[in-house]
Enzyme design. Structure first.
Site, PDB file in Angstrom:
ATOM      1  N   GLU A 124       0.885  -1.173   0.000  1.00  0.00           N
ATOM      2  CA  GLU A 124       0.000   0.000   0.000  1.00  0.00           C
ATOM      3  C   GLU A 124       0.916   1.214   0.000  1.00  0.00           C
ATOM      4  OE1 GLU A 124      -3.207  -0.034  -0.159  1.00  0.00           O
ATOM      5  OE2 GLU A 124      -3.624  -2.145   0.248  1.00  0.00           O
ATOM      6  N   CYS A 181      -2.330   8.928   2.824  1.00  0.00           N
ATOM      7  CA  CYS A 181      -2.098   8.418   1.466  1.00  0.00           C
ATOM      8  C   CYS A 181      -3.248   8.793   0.543  1.00  0.00           C
ATOM      9  CB  CYS A 181      -1.899   6.912   1.503  1.00  0.00           C
ATOM     10  SG  CYS A 181      -3.250   6.053   2.323  1.00  0.00           S
TER      11      CYS A 181
HETATM   12  P1  NAD Z   1       8.609   4.763   4.498  1.00  0.00           P
HETATM   13  O1  NAD Z   1       8.572   3.980   3.249  1.00  0.00           O
HETATM   14  O2  NAD Z   1       9.732   5.688   4.721  1.00  0.00           O
HETATM   15  O3  NAD Z   1       8.591   3.792   5.769  1.00  0.00           O
HETATM   16  C1  NAD Z   1       7.553   2.852   5.987  1.00  0.00           C
HETATM   17  C2  NAD Z   1       8.079   1.711   6.833  1.00  0.00           C
HETATM   18  O4  NAD Z   1       9.056   0.992   6.089  1.00  0.00           O
HETATM   19  C3  NAD Z   1       8.777   2.153   8.108  1.00  0.00           C
HETATM   20  O5  NAD Z   1       8.421   1.245   9.137  1.00  0.00           O
HETATM   21  C4  NAD Z   1      10.254   2.040   7.753  1.00  0.00           C
HETATM   22  O6  NAD Z   1      11.088   1.832   8.867  1.00  0.00           O
HETATM   23  C5  NAD Z   1      10.243   0.827   6.857  1.00  0.00           C
HETATM   24  N1  NAD Z   1      11.360   0.729   5.908  1.00  0.00           N
HETATM   25  C6  NAD Z   1      12.124   1.721   5.371  1.00  0.00           C
HETATM   26  N2  NAD Z   1      13.018   1.206   4.505  1.00  0.00           N
HETATM   27  C7  NAD Z   1      12.811  -0.135   4.469  1.00  0.00           C
HETATM   28  C8  NAD Z   1      13.400  -1.221   3.738  1.00  0.00           C
HETATM   29  N3  NAD Z   1      14.388  -1.034   2.856  1.00  0.00           N
HETATM   30  N4  NAD Z   1      12.926  -2.467   3.955  1.00  0.00           N
HETATM   31  C9  NAD Z   1      11.906  -2.686   4.818  1.00  0.00           C
HETATM   32  N5  NAD Z   1      11.322  -1.699   5.541  1.00  0.00           N
HETATM   33  C10 NAD Z   1      11.761  -0.443   5.364  1.00  0.00           C
HETATM   34  O7  NAD Z   1       7.200   5.539   4.572  1.00  0.00           O
HETATM   35  P2  NAD Z   1       6.701   6.564   5.680  1.00  0.00           P
HETATM   36  O8  NAD Z   1       7.404   7.876   5.494  1.00  0.00           O
HETATM   37  O9  NAD Z   1       6.744   5.929   7.016  1.00  0.00           O
HETATM   38  O10 NAD Z   1       5.163   6.725   5.278  1.00  0.00           O
HETATM   39  C11 NAD Z   1       4.701   7.675   4.384  1.00  0.00           C
HETATM   40  C12 NAD Z   1       4.382   7.031   3.063  1.00  0.00           C
HETATM   41  O11 NAD Z   1       3.470   5.963   3.238  1.00  0.00           O
HETATM   42  C13 NAD Z   1       3.713   7.980   2.090  1.00  0.00           C
HETATM   43  O12 NAD Z   1       4.267   7.824   0.812  1.00  0.00           O
HETATM   44  C14 NAD Z   1       2.271   7.523   2.081  1.00  0.00           C
HETATM   45  O13 NAD Z   1       1.548   7.838   0.939  1.00  0.00           O
HETATM   46  C15 NAD Z   1       2.424   6.065   2.294  1.00  0.00           C
HETATM   47  N6  NAD Z   1       1.186   5.505   2.843  1.00  0.00           N
HETATM   48  C16 NAD Z   1       0.426   4.692   2.078  1.00  0.00           C
HETATM   49  C17 NAD Z   1      -0.773   4.197   2.570  1.00  0.00           C
HETATM   50  C18 NAD Z   1      -1.662   3.299   1.746  1.00  0.00           C
HETATM   51  O14 NAD Z   1      -2.482   2.617   2.321  1.00  0.00           O
HETATM   52  N7  NAD Z   1      -1.554   3.289   0.438  1.00  0.00           N
HETATM   53  C19 NAD Z   1      -1.183   4.544   3.849  1.00  0.00           C
HETATM   54  C20 NAD Z   1      -0.385   5.393   4.585  1.00  0.00           C
HETATM   55  C21 NAD Z   1       0.808   5.847   4.089  1.00  0.00           C
END
Ligand code: NAD
Length: 508
Positions: A245, A279
């Site tokens: 997502e 999101c």
């Molecule tokens: P992010 O991708 O920076 O981090 C998300 C999670 O992934 C965190 O727990 C982080 O520690 C982990 N992570 C980071 N690098 C990783 C890797 N290489 N391998 C595995 N895990 C890793 O995102 P964020 O800044 O926490 O969230 C914001 C983003 O999330 C925005 O782009 C938003 O649109 C999206 N989002 C999407 C939805 C949806 O349902 N489509 C909902 C909410 C947020």
């Protein structure tokens, strides 16, 4: 759990690297969590694997009862949970309550529907009557649940509900900015009777997340598109299934016959919920030429009456942003748009007297698709409004994006709105409502197309992704003579007969 919480959010740090978690409004330290290393992650997943057979052996109803009990504990402790969400994110009471009620709704849906959805299904075999066939829905095993900071409760736990009810065990890797909300929810799961190793948390940043992807059987990821791509590649190497997502750039279309007040309020609610850090946030608005000026005037009027602040109560319309990185990106997008000819008609100023990360919603006009604010995910409270001359142009512009998460259309002609909705390349389209309405309906699948993701949460689709279908085929002709040819005369006759019969009785 890899790390233990106490009442004061202090954890057994074990002398390893830690991450400080701070309140974005007050700057106060909420607590510190370990950066769990790869070896510990693997041990936690092994413990989970050991617990998985017993959990999967319970009936769907038994698992559902424990999940419902947990939901009731969460509900009873809503004030504490909401406080924790607000402390970690800086959002207002409304935003925290939305997470709680959304989760509760998801629990109700899956606890009620899963027994029916997961029951073995009869299917039609090649030769009905003499052959039986059934599909069983088996859990994957250990699901790694990697979640972001913007909805720390809902976006981790609402996916865990279908995963658990389907018989999987779960290891959470919450965002490094908001780990305590997930930890509190998992503590209550254990209190509700869900065995400790069935639900565990590993804290840390992306390094810990990556280590988790290396050892689990399924990855359920919510976060940025950039991270989602990395996870897809890593999961591809291991050939394990996943759902992603990811980010969005949701368009809103306001047609000439729309109720302009509903459409203006809808834009504000969806662009400013959680200070735009959603999101499914409305990030681009396309308005019919005939009503454009009036629409902009009404949006400005409504935004001016918004209450922004860190106070308690459901009358606070917008809280703080969560990290400085997000705030800086919002300002960058405003500056880039102005430099390319946009006009800032209202807001966009920081409000340091409220807290370091508060900013007013910004309303931009004269925008076009050369600007970052119309192309890249802003993830902040900007309302860019663009004039369109006809519906075809609106649909073309709405689809002119690398993202395809949600969208909304405002019109009094509901049937026409529905028709237009089917032309939008997105996972969900809401009519006369923002697309968060889709996410709030637990029975609806939602997720993204294009760079917005792979797979769906919600509805039967959101449950089946956590299962491996097993087809069992039984031939009852055990008293017949063996044959070494697949196509003996009788079978050949039967196949030809079934071909004709199925023309007239297709479902046999
Ligand atoms: P992010 O991708 O920076 O981090 C998300 C999670 O992934 C965190 O727990 C982080 O520690 C982990 N992570 C980071 N690098 C990783 C890797 N290489 N391998 C595995 N895990 C890793 O995102 P964020 O800044 O926490 O969230 C914001 C983003 O999330 C925005 O782009 C938003 O649109 C999206 N989002 C999407 C939805 C949806 O349902 N489509 C909902 C909410 C947020």
């Amino acid at each position: 759990m890899a790390s233990k919480t106490t009442k004061k959010n202090q954890i057994d740090l074990g002398g390893i690297n830690t991450i400080d978690v701070k309140n974005p409004v007050t700057g106060e330290l909420i607590g510190s969590v370990p950066k769990t290393d790869a070896q510990t992650v693997a041990q936690v997943v092994e413990q989970a694997r050991d617990a998985s057979a017993r959990w999967a052996a319970l009936s769907v109803e038994q698992r559902g009862q424990m999940i419902r009990k947990w939901g009731d504990l969460m509900w009873a402790e809503q004030n504490r949970i909401m406080r924790l969400i607000r402390d970690e994110t800086g959002k207002n009471d409304t935003g925290a309550f939305i997470e709680l009620i959304g989760l509760d709704n998801t629990i109700n849906y899956y606890v009620a529907q899963a027994p029916k959805l997961l029951a073995p299904q009869r299917r039609t075999a090649m030769f009905p009557l003499i052959q039986w066939s059934k599909v069983f829905f088996k859990p994957h095993g250990v699901v790694g649940m990697i979640s972001p900071w913007n909805y720390p409760l809902y976006l981790a736990l609402a996916d865990a509900v279908p995963a658990l009810v389907a018989g999987n065990v779960v290891v959470f890797k919450p965002s490094e900015f908001t780990p305590f909300t997930v930890m509190a929810a998992v503590d209550l799961m254990v209190k509700a009777g869900i065995p400790q190793n069935v639900v565990q948390v590993v804290t840390g940043d992306g390094v810990t997340g990556k280590a988790l992807v290396d050892v689990v059987d399924y990855v359920c990821f919510t976060g940025s598109t950039a991270t989602g791509r990395k996870i897809a590649m890593q999961a591809g190497e291991r050939l394990i299934p996943y759902s992603l997502e990811l980010g969005g750039k949701d368009p809103m279309i306001v047609l000439e016959d729309a109720n302009l007040d509903i459409a203006a309020a809808g834009a504000i609610l969806n662009a400013c919920e959680n200070a735009g850090q959603m999101c499914l946030s409305t990030e681009r608005i396309y308005v019919a030429e005939a009503v454009y000026d009036e629409y902009v005037r009404r949006v400005v009027d409504y935004v001016k009456s918004m209450k922004i602040g860190a106070g308690d109560g459901l009358d606070v319309d917008m809280g703080s942003m969560t990290t400085e990185r997000e705030l800086l990106r919002v300002e960058d997008h405003i500056q880039d748009a102005i430099a390319k000819g946009a006009e800032l008609v209202y807001g966009g100023k920081r409000r340091p007297e409220l807290g370091p990360l508060f900013i007013e919603p910004a309303i931009l006009v004269n925008v076009d698709h050369s600007m970052r604010v119309m192309q890249e995910e802003t993830f902040g409270p900007i309302i860019p409004i663009m004039k369109i001359s006809n519906e075809r142009e609106a649909v073309r512009l709405a689809n002119d994006s690398e993202y395809g998460l949600g969208a909304s259309i405002y019109t009094r002609n509901l049937a026409h709105g529905e028709l237009l909705a089917t032309q939008i390349d997105a996972g969900s389209v809401a009519i006369n409502r923002n697309s968060a309405g889709v996410a709030a309906s637990a029975s609806l699948p939602w997720g993204g197309n294009k760079a917005s993701g792979v797979g769906r949460r919600g509805g039967p689709e959101g449950l089946y992704r956590f299962t491996k279908p097993l087809s069992v085929f039984t031939d009852t002709l055990i008293g017949t003579q063996p044959s070494l040819t697949l196509l003996d005369p009788l079978t050949l006759f039967g196949l030809k007969a079934m071909r004709i019969i199925r023309r007239f009785i297709p479902n046999i």
